[in-house]
Design an enzyme around this catalytic site. Structure first.
Site, PDB file in Angstrom:
ATOM      1  N   GLY A  14      32.003 -28.257  25.260  1.00  0.00           N
ATOM      2  CA  GLY A  14      30.822 -27.403  25.205  1.00  0.00           C
ATOM      3  C   GLY A  14      30.264 -27.154  26.599  1.00  0.00           C
ATOM      4  O   GLY A  14      30.761 -27.680  27.598  1.00  0.00           O
ATOM      5  N   GLY A  18      31.032 -31.521  31.032  1.00  0.00           N
ATOM      6  CA  GLY A  18      31.797 -32.243  32.046  1.00  0.00           C
ATOM      7  C   GLY A  18      33.253 -31.825  32.102  1.00  0.00           C
ATOM      8  O   GLY A  18      34.062 -32.438  32.793  1.00  0.00           O
ATOM      9  N   THR A  39      37.588 -17.026  36.772  1.00  0.00           N
ATOM     10  CA  THR A  39      37.657 -15.821  35.956  1.00  0.00           C
ATOM     11  C   THR A  39      36.302 -15.139  35.798  1.00  0.00           C
ATOM     12  O   THR A  39      36.227 -14.036  35.276  1.00  0.00           O
ATOM     13  CB  THR A  39      38.215 -16.126  34.554  1.00  0.00           C
ATOM     14  OG1 THR A  39      37.332 -17.042  33.900  1.00  0.00           O
ATOM     15  CG2 THR A  39      39.619 -16.710  34.638  1.00  0.00           C
ATOM     16  N   HIS A  54      29.486 -22.819  42.822  1.00  0.00           N
ATOM     17  CA  HIS A  54      30.804 -23.390  42.491  1.00  0.00           C
ATOM     18  C   HIS A  54      31.744 -23.317  43.696  1.00  0.00           C
ATOM     19  O   HIS A  54      32.475 -24.269  43.979  1.00  0.00           O
ATOM     20  CB  HIS A  54      31.427 -22.668  41.291  1.00  0.00           C
ATOM     21  CG  HIS A  54      30.871 -23.095  39.979  1.00  0.00           C
ATOM     22  ND1 HIS A  54      31.070 -24.346  39.445  1.00  0.00           N
ATOM     23  CD2 HIS A  54      30.106 -22.426  39.075  1.00  0.00           C
ATOM     24  CE1 HIS A  54      30.468 -24.440  38.278  1.00  0.00           C
ATOM     25  NE2 HIS A  54      29.867 -23.285  38.031  1.00  0.00           N
TER      26      HIS A  54
END
Length: 176
Positions: A14, A18, A39, A54
């Site tokens: 979900g 993690g 993506t 990120h």
């Protein structure tokens, strides 16, 4: 650099479970050159901020990042070689992108991705959100997304050497 046995891995979980951290650890453990396929598309400022965060998180860890929102099979083939590990994060964003592209056949694209796993020489790790554990979505597009994602997960899991489900940061090995 140690070349790992070529294999494919699916990591499901979900949101904020993690799963990406777990997948990145699997990639590091191979000792191979690390390629990161993102993506996600920056549809708004919040998503742009997430993408930049990120990238910054991976910058000092030896990752080479490539962004490919739609043509994933060709992109994987173009960078495929033994001694590499390619982490694809994430398949559900890829499904979203395919659904938003005019004239795409999401089912055919998913089948092509699953079939390509037999041809690849690099170790490939897919990260994806499990979206089928909640209530039935109220609108047609959300139901189509859930259905496309579920069918893709089944196809990738059938071909993958290993499958993990992550909840609360804890991995459950489902296959391999």
């Amino acid at each position: 650099m140690t070349a790992a046995r070529s294999r494919s891995i699916l990591v499901l979980g979900g949101a904020r479970s993690g799963k990406s951290r777990f997948a990145e650890g699997l990639a590091r453990d191979t000792g191979c050159e690390k390629i990161y396929f993102a993506t996600g598309r920056a549809w708004d400022d919040e998503m742009r901020t997430r993408i930049e965060a990120h990238k910054a998180d991976r910058a000092d860890d030896g990752w080479t990042t490539h962004e490919e929102p739609v043509h994933l099979v060709g992109a994987l083939r173009s960078l495929d070689q033994p001694g590499r590990v390619i982490l694809v994060d994430c398949l559900t964003l890829w499904v979203t992108n395919l659904m938003m592209e005019e004239g795409r056949d999401v089912g055919a694209d998913g089948a092509a991705l699953a079939a390509s796993l037999k041809e690849l020489e690099a170790t490939v790790i897919f990260v994806s959100n499990e979206v089928g554990l909640g209530i039935v979505p109220e609108n047609k597009m959300a139901r189509a997304f859930r259905d496309h994602a579920g069918r893709l997960h089944q196809a990738i899991a059938a071909e993958a050497d290993e499958v993990y489900f992550i909840a609360a940061g804890l991995p459950l090995k489902m296959k391999g």
